[in-house]
Design a protein around this motif. Structure first.
Motif, PDB file in Angstrom:
ATOM      1  N   ASN A  55       0.788   3.898  -3.013  1.00 53.99           N
ATOM      2  CA  ASN A  55       0.555   5.289  -2.581  1.00 53.99           C
ATOM      3  C   ASN A  55       1.264   6.225  -3.056  1.00 53.99           C
ATOM      4  O   ASN A  55       1.177   7.405  -3.465  1.00 53.99           O
ATOM      5  N   ASN A  56       2.584   5.797  -2.962  1.00 57.22           N
ATOM      6  CA  ASN A  56       3.860   6.741  -3.133  1.00 57.22           C
ATOM      7  C   ASN A  56       4.320   6.710  -4.815  1.00 57.22           C
ATOM      8  O   ASN A  56       5.071   7.617  -5.375  1.00 57.22           O
ATOM      9  N   LEU A  72       0.754  -1.108   0.000  1.00 50.22           N
ATOM     10  CA  LEU A  72       0.091   0.040  -0.058  1.00 50.22           C
ATOM     11  C   LEU A  72       0.910   1.143  -0.111  1.00 50.22           C
ATOM     12  O   LEU A  72       0.508   1.949  -0.814  1.00 50.22           O
ATOM     13  N   ALA A  73       1.930   1.238   0.908  1.00 55.20           N
ATOM     14  CA  ALA A  73       2.834   2.314   0.707  1.00 55.20           C
ATOM     15  C   ALA A  73       3.608   2.663  -0.712  1.00 55.20           C
ATOM     16  O   ALA A  73       3.847   3.717  -1.008  1.00 55.20           O
ATOM     17  N   TYR A 118      -9.960   0.140  -3.085  1.00 52.95           N
ATOM     18  CA  TYR A 118      -9.206   1.297  -3.028  1.00 52.95           C
ATOM     19  C   TYR A 118      -8.442   1.632  -4.422  1.00 52.95           C
ATOM     20  O   TYR A 118      -7.927   2.456  -5.124  1.00 52.95           O
ATOM     21  N   ASP A 168      -0.139  14.621  -6.566  1.00 47.29           N
ATOM     22  CA  ASP A 168      -0.607  14.594  -4.993  1.00 47.29           C
ATOM     23  C   ASP A 168       0.483  13.840  -4.183  1.00 47.29           C
ATOM     24  O   ASP A 168       0.357  14.006  -2.958  1.00 47.29           O
ATOM     25  N   LYS A 169       1.389  13.017  -4.948  1.00 44.46           N
ATOM     26  CA  LYS A 169       2.334  12.219  -4.132  1.00 44.46           C
ATOM     27  C   LYS A 169       3.674  13.377  -3.947  1.00 44.46           C
ATOM     28  O   LYS A 169       4.812  12.757  -3.631  1.00 44.46           O
ATOM     29  N   GLU A 182      -8.344   4.235  -8.609  1.00 43.60           N
ATOM     30  CA  GLU A 182      -7.337   4.742  -9.186  1.00 43.60           C
ATOM     31  C   GLU A 182      -7.182   4.164 -10.565  1.00 43.60           C
ATOM     32  O   GLU A 182      -6.595   5.038 -11.497  1.00 43.60           O
TER      33      GLU A 182
END
Length: 412
Positions: free
Chosen positions: A223-224, A219-220, A280, A306-307, A284
């Motif tokens: 997300n990044n 997930l990290a 989730y 956003d990241k 995206e």
């Protein structure tokens, strides 16, 4: 059988105080291990687990045992074969008597040295229970920079201590080459009859810990960076590496994305935690399906913006604008180098008719100059504020999205 090297981490506590009969420490239990289909009778769970690891063929490189000055350090005598006990009885008695009021560091080091003659990797570490950083500090020193599995015994000591160690290991997994974390718990309270000394005590091997760690890491990463294959793998959707590569190369993997979206939708219907992970990811991926190439580039530009991955965001937005203008004015949906140069010249020659306001016109050319300055390290041609001041770059990017919306007529 395995030849894997492991770091074994245990905690040792005080247990019950000295009784009328003179005994103290943890109550003995018959711990049942599914790995060996047998029980081991001991008061300190770590001793039983150490024996089971050896029977499975693991090489315990180091055994780190954390405890307080009042922990039952004397109990560690019984990890040794009985043939060695006589030679250690005098030192054992000193440890047994002193730990009641708090063993000294000097005596503990003597006890550790005696144990190390038969268990070279054993380390006895006194900690202050309220010093939350001490565990990670010791583990950084003790765990080598070579691949190891970690076995964590969370059975004894204060309840918060294994929690802190477990979270510390999640950080160390990236600093050290920890390939796997195995968590064991001697669940005395799960016995049907706690007063029946002959009833086996269940041993829990909590494998789901590694799945949770994989979720957190994947997930990290997602997300990044937007890299989704590892996260999809965790919920059983495999084979997406090539699809992601195509996205990175600005190809058009529409059918692949549709297939992933369908599989994610199926996952969302399940009544478990994977359904929420699927939702989730799906939110995206779905905007990329069926979108024009320029729209996909701009959507990914927004994602990276956003990241705070600003260079990627800037390049994708600028290239998306060129593609959008080219598509609108008859140059096609995808542009080779020569056509792209033609579109750039077309924009330059028709700047006063392509953009309805001075602000939109200036925004486009500011994006172009800023893109060149950031990507090539060239002079910024009057846009130095955008490459040196984050807040001004952010405003430029948002204005650029507005220009894209104006050109395409699409709502972002």
């Amino acid at each position: 059988m395995t030849n894997d090297k492991v770091i074994f981490i245990s905690l040792i506590g005080k247990g019950r105080g000295r009784s009328i009969e003179g005994s103290k420490g943890y109550q003995k239990a018959h711990y049942f291990f599914d790995e060996i289909k047998d029980t081991i009778h001991t008061s300190f769970f770590g001793l039983a687990l150490y024996e089971v690891l050896a029977k499975q063929g693991y090489c315990v490189d180091k055994w780190l045992i954390f405890g307080t000055s009042e922990s039952n350090w004397s109990e560690l005598l019984f990890v040794l074969d009985e043939e060695y006990h006589d030679d250690m009885l005098e030192l054992y008695d000193k440890v047994y008597d002193e730990e009641e009021k708090g063993i000294s560091e000097e005596l503990l080091r003597k006890w550790e040295g005696a144990l190390q003659r038969n268990i070279p990797g054993i380390r006895l570490i006194i900690v202050d229970p309220l010093d939350y950083e001490v565990y990670v500090d010791h583990m950084i020193k003790e765990i080598p920079n070579e691949q190891r599995k970690v076995v964590l015994d969370i059975t004894h000591a204060f309840r918060h201590m294994p929690v802190v160690i477990a979270f510390s290991l999640m950080a160390l997994k990236h600093l050290k080459q920890i390939s796997d974390i195995m968590v064991y718990y001697g669940a005395f309270e799960l016995k049907k009859d706690r007063f029946n000394d002959n009833e086996p005590t269940p041993v829990l091997k909590i494998d789901f810990i590694n799945t949770l760690v994989s979720y957190a890491e994947s997930l990290a990463t997602f997300n990044n960076s937007g890299y989704f294959p590892p996260l999809l793998d965790t919920i059983g959707i495999t084979g997406s590496e090539n699809t992601y590569f195509w996205l990175e190369m600005n190809r058009q993997p529409k059918s692949d994305l549709e297939n992933i979206s369908k599989r994610l939708k199926d996952k969302t219907l399940e009544a478990n935690h994977e359904a929420d992970i699927a939702k989730y990811i799906k939110q995206e991926i779905d905007p990329l399906i069926g979108a024009s190439l320029d729209r996909r580039m701009v959507e990914r530009a927004r994602f990276f913006f956003d990241k705070k991955q600003y260079l990627k965001a800037l390049i994708l937005l600028y290239e998306g604008l060129i593609l959008a203008i080219g598509r609108k004015h008859g140059f096609g949906n995808s542009l080779d180098y020569e056509k792209r140069q033609q579109v750039r010249k077309y924009i330059s020659d028709n700047r006063y008719t392509l953009f309805d306001t001075k602000d939109r016109r200036e925004t486009y050319f500011d994006l172009e100059y800023t893109r060149n300055a950031a990507a090539h390290g060239s002079r910024s041609k009057g846009t130095q504020n955008y490459v040196e001041h984050e807040d001004q770059f952010q405003k430029l990017f948002m204005d650029g999205l507005g220009v894209y919306g104006y050109i395409t007529g699409e709502k972002l």
